[in-house]
Design a protein around this motif. Structure first.
Motif, mmCIF file in Angstrom:
data_model
loop_
_atom_site.group_PDB
_atom_site.id
_atom_site.type_symbol
_atom_site.label_atom_id
_atom_site.label_comp_id
_atom_site.label_asym_id
_atom_site.label_seq_id
_atom_site.Cartn_x
_atom_site.Cartn_y
_atom_site.Cartn_z
ATOM 1 N N VAL A 9 0.880 -1.163 0.000
ATOM 2 C CA VAL A 9 0.000 0.000 0.000
ATOM 3 C C VAL A 9 0.915 1.209 0.000
ATOM 4 N N PRO A 10 0.576 2.274 -0.701
ATOM 5 C CA PRO A 10 1.444 3.461 -0.702
ATOM 6 C C PRO A 10 1.690 3.966 0.722
ATOM 7 N N THR A 11 2.744 4.761 0.871
ATOM 8 C CA THR A 11 3.026 5.393 2.144
ATOM 9 C C THR A 11 1.825 6.229 2.549
ATOM 10 N N VAL A 28 -4.694 2.869 13.336
ATOM 11 C CA VAL A 28 -4.450 4.197 12.784
ATOM 12 C C VAL A 28 -5.518 4.412 11.721
ATOM 13 N N ILE A 29 -6.128 5.588 11.707
ATOM 14 C CA ILE A 29 -7.099 5.938 10.671
ATOM 15 C C ILE A 29 -6.357 6.717 9.588
ATOM 16 N N SER A 30 -6.393 6.209 8.374
ATOM 17 C CA SER A 30 -5.711 6.841 7.255
ATOM 18 C C SER A 30 -6.379 8.161 6.892
ATOM 19 N N ASP A 31 -5.571 9.207 6.713
ATOM 20 C CA ASP A 31 -6.104 10.503 6.281
ATOM 21 C C ASP A 31 -6.700 10.375 4.888
ATOM 22 N N VAL A 56 -2.149 10.811 18.014
ATOM 23 C CA VAL A 56 -0.817 11.032 17.461
ATOM 24 C C VAL A 56 -0.852 10.770 15.963
ATOM 25 N N GLU A 57 -0.168 11.620 15.203
ATOM 26 C CA GLU A 57 -0.136 11.474 13.751
ATOM 27 C C GLU A 57 1.103 10.696 13.316
ATOM 28 N N PHE A 58 0.911 9.817 12.329
ATOM 29 C CA PHE A 58 1.958 8.941 11.823
ATOM 30 C C PHE A 58 2.138 9.120 10.330
ATOM 31 N N PHE A 59 3.319 8.789 9.869
ATOM 32 C CA PHE A 59 3.625 8.634 8.459
ATOM 33 C C PHE A 59 4.162 7.211 8.369
ATOM 34 N N GLU A 73 6.091 -0.446 8.843
ATOM 35 C CA GLU A 73 7.196 0.465 9.133
ATOM 36 C C GLU A 73 6.646 1.843 9.468
ATOM 37 N N ILE A 74 7.156 2.419 10.547
ATOM 38 C CA ILE A 74 6.832 3.803 10.889
ATOM 39 C C ILE A 74 7.954 4.658 10.332
ATOM 40 N N LEU A 75 7.603 5.632 9.500
ATOM 41 C CA LEU A 75 8.600 6.521 8.924
ATOM 42 C C LEU A 75 8.814 7.737 9.804
ATOM 43 N N SER A 76 7.740 8.237 10.408
ATOM 44 C CA SER A 76 7.864 9.355 11.344
ATOM 45 C C SER A 76 6.598 9.479 12.178
#
Length: 88
Positions: A9-11, A28-31, A56-59, A73-76
């Motif tokens: 799935v895309p980032t 996590v709920i995707s924006d 908390v917001e994730f990338f 993977e958590i990027l940030s």
């Protein structure tokens, strides 16, 4: 471990909707798409954390599984969102 590009799935960016460290997972709920993405404790540990607060917001990078979409993977993690989640 090789990744299967057809399953990737895309980032994504998203916000923690719910996380229970006792159970070892949360979501996590995707924006934009309002899609639920499973967040497992092991993924957090790979990023150097054992828990995370709601809001908390994730990338993240995620992939499709038989049970739905899961982070791998958590990027940030957005720092200001961490402070906001803890009332700072």
């Amino acid at each position: 471990m090789a990744q299967n590009p057809e399953r990737d799935v895309p980032t994504l960016t998203g916000t923690v909707n719910w996380f229970d460290p006792g159970k070892g997972f949360g979501f996590v709920i995707s924006d934009g798409s309002e899609m639920d993405i499973l967040l497992h404790t092991n993924v957090l540990k790979n990023y150097g954390q054992s828990s995370v607060a709601d809001g908390v917001e994730f990338f993240v990078r995620a992939h499709k599984t038989e049970r739905g979409i899961q982070t791998f993977e958590i990027l940030s993690i957005t720092a200001w969102a961490e402070f906001k989640a803890f009332g700072i």
